[in-house]
Design a protein around this motif. Structure first.
Motif, PDB file in Angstrom:
ATOM      1  N   MET A 205      30.231 -13.807   4.993  1.00  0.00           N
ATOM      2  CA  MET A 205      30.250 -13.201   6.298  1.00  0.00           C
ATOM      3  C   MET A 205      30.006 -14.301   7.332  1.00  0.00           C
ATOM      4  SD  MET A 205      27.840 -10.233   7.915  1.00  0.00           S
ATOM      5  CE  MET A 205      27.965  -9.080   6.619  1.00  0.00           C
ATOM      6  N   SER A 206      30.835 -14.383   8.339  1.00  0.00           N
ATOM      7  CA  SER A 206      30.710 -15.448   9.324  1.00  0.00           C
ATOM      8  C   SER A 206      29.636 -15.122  10.344  1.00  0.00           C
ATOM      9  CB  SER A 206      32.058 -15.672  10.024  1.00  0.00           C
ATOM     10  OG  SER A 206      32.330 -14.584  10.879  1.00  0.00           O
ATOM     11  N   HIS A 207      29.300 -16.108  11.131  1.00  0.00           N
ATOM     12  CA  HIS A 207      28.276 -15.957  12.165  1.00  0.00           C
ATOM     13  C   HIS A 207      28.706 -14.923  13.202  1.00  0.00           C
ATOM     14  CE1 HIS A 207      25.867 -17.076  15.698  1.00  0.00           C
ATOM     15  NE2 HIS A 207      24.961 -17.395  14.802  1.00  0.00           N
ATOM     16  N   LYS A 208      30.003 -14.867  13.485  1.00  0.00           N
ATOM     17  CA  LYS A 208      30.511 -13.922  14.481  1.00  0.00           C
ATOM     18  C   LYS A 208      30.349 -12.479  14.010  1.00  0.00           C
ATOM     19  CE  LYS A 208      34.226 -16.745  14.953  1.00  0.00           C
ATOM     20  NZ  LYS A 208      35.598 -17.056  15.212  1.00  0.00           N
ATOM     21  N   GLU A 209      30.517 -12.264  12.691  1.00  0.00           N
ATOM     22  CA  GLU A 209      30.432 -10.902  12.172  1.00  0.00           C
ATOM     23  C   GLU A 209      28.988 -10.438  12.063  1.00  0.00           C
ATOM     24  OE1 GLU A 209      32.435 -11.198   8.498  1.00  0.00           O
ATOM     25  OE2 GLU A 209      34.407 -11.417   9.398  1.00  0.00           O
TER      26      GLU A 209
ATOM     27  N   GLN B  77      23.308  -6.793  27.509  1.00  0.00           N
ATOM     28  CA  GLN B  77      21.865  -6.978  27.742  1.00  0.00           C
ATOM     29  C   GLN B  77      21.369  -8.282  27.113  1.00  0.00           C
ATOM     30  OE1 GLN B  77      20.048  -5.272  29.825  1.00  0.00           O
ATOM     31  NE2 GLN B  77      18.278  -6.574  29.394  1.00  0.00           N
ATOM     32  N   ASP B  78      21.942  -8.682  25.966  1.00  0.00           N
ATOM     33  CA  ASP B  78      21.560  -9.942  25.334  1.00  0.00           C
ATOM     34  C   ASP B  78      21.895 -11.126  26.238  1.00  0.00           C
ATOM     35  OD1 ASP B  78      20.662  -8.638  23.048  1.00  0.00           O
ATOM     36  OD2 ASP B  78      22.635  -8.734  22.084  1.00  0.00           O
ATOM     37  N   TRP B  79      23.076 -11.065  26.847  1.00  0.00           N
ATOM     38  CA  TRP B  79      23.486 -12.149  27.740  1.00  0.00           C
ATOM     39  C   TRP B  79      22.618 -12.172  28.999  1.00  0.00           C
ATOM     40  CZ3 TRP B  79      25.594 -15.697  25.275  1.00  0.00           C
ATOM     41  CH2 TRP B  79      26.589 -15.491  24.334  1.00  0.00           C
ATOM     42  N   VAL B  80      22.252 -11.021  29.513  1.00  0.00           N
ATOM     43  CA  VAL B  80      21.386 -10.955  30.693  1.00  0.00           C
ATOM     44  C   VAL B  80      20.030 -11.578  30.376  1.00  0.00           C
ATOM     45  CG1 VAL B  80      20.166  -9.379  32.261  1.00  0.00           C
ATOM     46  CG2 VAL B  80      22.564  -8.966  31.709  1.00  0.00           C
ATOM     47  N   GLU B  81      19.460 -11.234  29.225  1.00  0.00           N
ATOM     48  CA  GLU B  81      18.178 -11.808  28.822  1.00  0.00           C
ATOM     49  C   GLU B  81      18.289 -13.321  28.627  1.00  0.00           C
ATOM     50  OE1 GLU B  81      17.007  -9.730  25.321  1.00  0.00           O
ATOM     51  OE2 GLU B  81      16.523  -7.879  26.404  1.00  0.00           O
ATOM     52  N   TYR B  82      19.400 -13.754  28.057  1.00  0.00           N
ATOM     53  CA  TYR B  82      19.610 -15.183  27.841  1.00  0.00           C
ATOM     54  C   TYR B  82      19.697 -15.922  29.177  1.00  0.00           C
ATOM     55  CZ  TYR B  82      21.904 -19.540  26.511  1.00  0.00           C
ATOM     56  OH  TYR B  82      22.219 -20.853  26.351  1.00  0.00           O
TER      57      TYR B  82
ATOM     58  N   GLN C 243      18.516 -15.003  32.104  1.00  0.00           N
ATOM     59  CA  GLN C 243      17.244 -14.945  32.808  1.00  0.00           C
ATOM     60  C   GLN C 243      16.133 -15.695  32.070  1.00  0.00           C
ATOM     61  OE1 GLN C 243      16.711 -10.718  33.323  1.00  0.00           O
ATOM     62  NE2 GLN C 243      17.989 -10.699  35.172  1.00  0.00           N
ATOM     63  N   GLY C 244      16.371 -16.068  30.825  1.00  0.00           N
ATOM     64  CA  GLY C 244      15.391 -16.823  30.054  1.00  0.00           C
ATOM     65  C   GLY C 244      14.291 -15.976  29.470  1.00  0.00           C
ATOM     66  N   THR C 245      14.543 -14.703  29.248  1.00  0.00           N
ATOM     67  CA  THR C 245      13.504 -13.815  28.718  1.00  0.00           C
ATOM     68  C   THR C 245      13.683 -13.487  27.244  1.00  0.00           C
ATOM     69  OG1 THR C 245      14.768 -11.880  29.457  1.00  0.00           O
ATOM     70  CG2 THR C 245      13.102 -12.746  30.972  1.00  0.00           C
ATOM     71  N   CYS C 246      14.716 -13.989  26.597  1.00  0.00           N
ATOM     72  CA  CYS C 246      14.922 -13.661  25.180  1.00  0.00           C
ATOM     73  C   CYS C 246      14.130 -14.621  24.295  1.00  0.00           C
ATOM     74  CB  CYS C 246      16.404 -13.688  24.822  1.00  0.00           C
ATOM     75  SG  CYS C 246      17.193 -15.290  24.957  1.00  0.00           S
ATOM     76  N   ALA C 247      13.984 -14.251  23.032  1.00  0.00           N
ATOM     77  CA  ALA C 247      13.231 -15.056  22.064  1.00  0.00           C
ATOM     78  C   ALA C 247      13.974 -16.368  21.796  1.00  0.00           C
ATOM     79  CB  ALA C 247      13.064 -14.275  20.769  1.00  0.00           C
TER      80      ALA C 247
ATOM     81  N   ALA D 176      17.974 -17.074  21.444  1.00  0.00           N
ATOM     82  CA  ALA D 176      18.633 -18.000  22.364  1.00  0.00           C
ATOM     83  C   ALA D 176      19.427 -19.054  21.588  1.00  0.00           C
ATOM     84  CB  ALA D 176      17.611 -18.661  23.278  1.00  0.00           C
ATOM     85  N   ALA D 177      18.851 -19.546  20.499  1.00  0.00           N
ATOM     86  CA  ALA D 177      19.554 -20.544  19.685  1.00  0.00           C
ATOM     87  C   ALA D 177      20.815 -19.955  19.064  1.00  0.00           C
ATOM     88  CB  ALA D 177      18.624 -21.079  18.604  1.00  0.00           C
ATOM     89  N   SER D 178      20.727 -18.725  18.579  1.00  0.00           N
ATOM     90  CA  SER D 178      21.915 -18.102  17.983  1.00  0.00           C
ATOM     91  C   SER D 178      22.970 -17.811  19.052  1.00  0.00           C
ATOM     92  CB  SER D 178      21.540 -16.832  17.226  1.00  0.00           C
ATOM     93  OG  SER D 178      21.047 -15.853  18.114  1.00  0.00           O
TER      94      SER D 178
END
Length: 151
Positions: free
Chosen positions: A1-5, A12-17, A19-23, A27-29
């Motif tokens: 299974m690839s990383h994309k799958e 919401q994940d992009w918004v958190e990223y 704004q710098g509020t995600c774990a 953020a690394a993934s």
């Protein structure tokens, strides 16, 4: 299974990223996904474009620019430092050293007359005599050396 799958971020994940509020793991993934997936990059750019008006302005823009420019390495200082380190560490690899050695060898050959002994007129004179010419001696030495190298 690839990383994309395994992981498909939502808005919401992009918004958190952004704004710098995600774990940090998340953020690394997300960062690795941005490098690998064009669709994720397009989704990120869309969210960034939507959030642009709501993001805070830079308070001291000129001070920020000055700090960034000071943090960047100066090309002139790095070039001078690199040139001095190379000269101190590897003077024998410098181009001018090789030119000087070649010039000294050439002067030695010129002063001893070795080049005069290799000219075509000298070869004809040597054929008339019983002694082989310097060119023939040089060829014999070189071929003998090459023959010894062969198995």
């Amino acid at each position: 299974m690839s990383h994309k799958e395994r992981f498909q971020p939502v808005t919401q994940d992009w918004v958190e990223y952004i704004q710098g509020t995600c774990a940090p793991e998340k953020a690394a993934s997300l960062e690795s996904l941005l490098l690998e997936d064009d669709l994720a990059l397009a989704a990120y750019m869309q969210v960034m474009n939507d959030l642009l008006p709501s993001l805070p302005d830079l308070e001291c823009e000129q001070r920020f620019i000055d700090n960034v420019m000071e943090a960047l390495p100066s090309e002139q200082r790095d070039a001078e430092r690199g040139a001095n380190e190379n000269w101190r560490r590897r003077w024998y690899e410098h181009r001018m050293f090789h030119y000087a050695v070649a010039a000294c060898i050439t002067l030695i050959f010129l002063s001893t007359g070795w080049f005069d002994k290799l000219e075509p007129g000298t070869l004809h004179k040597a054929e008339q005599g019983s002694q082989p010419s310097y060119g023939e001696k040089l060829v014999d030495v070189t071929t003998g050396w090459l023959d010894r190298l062969k198995p």
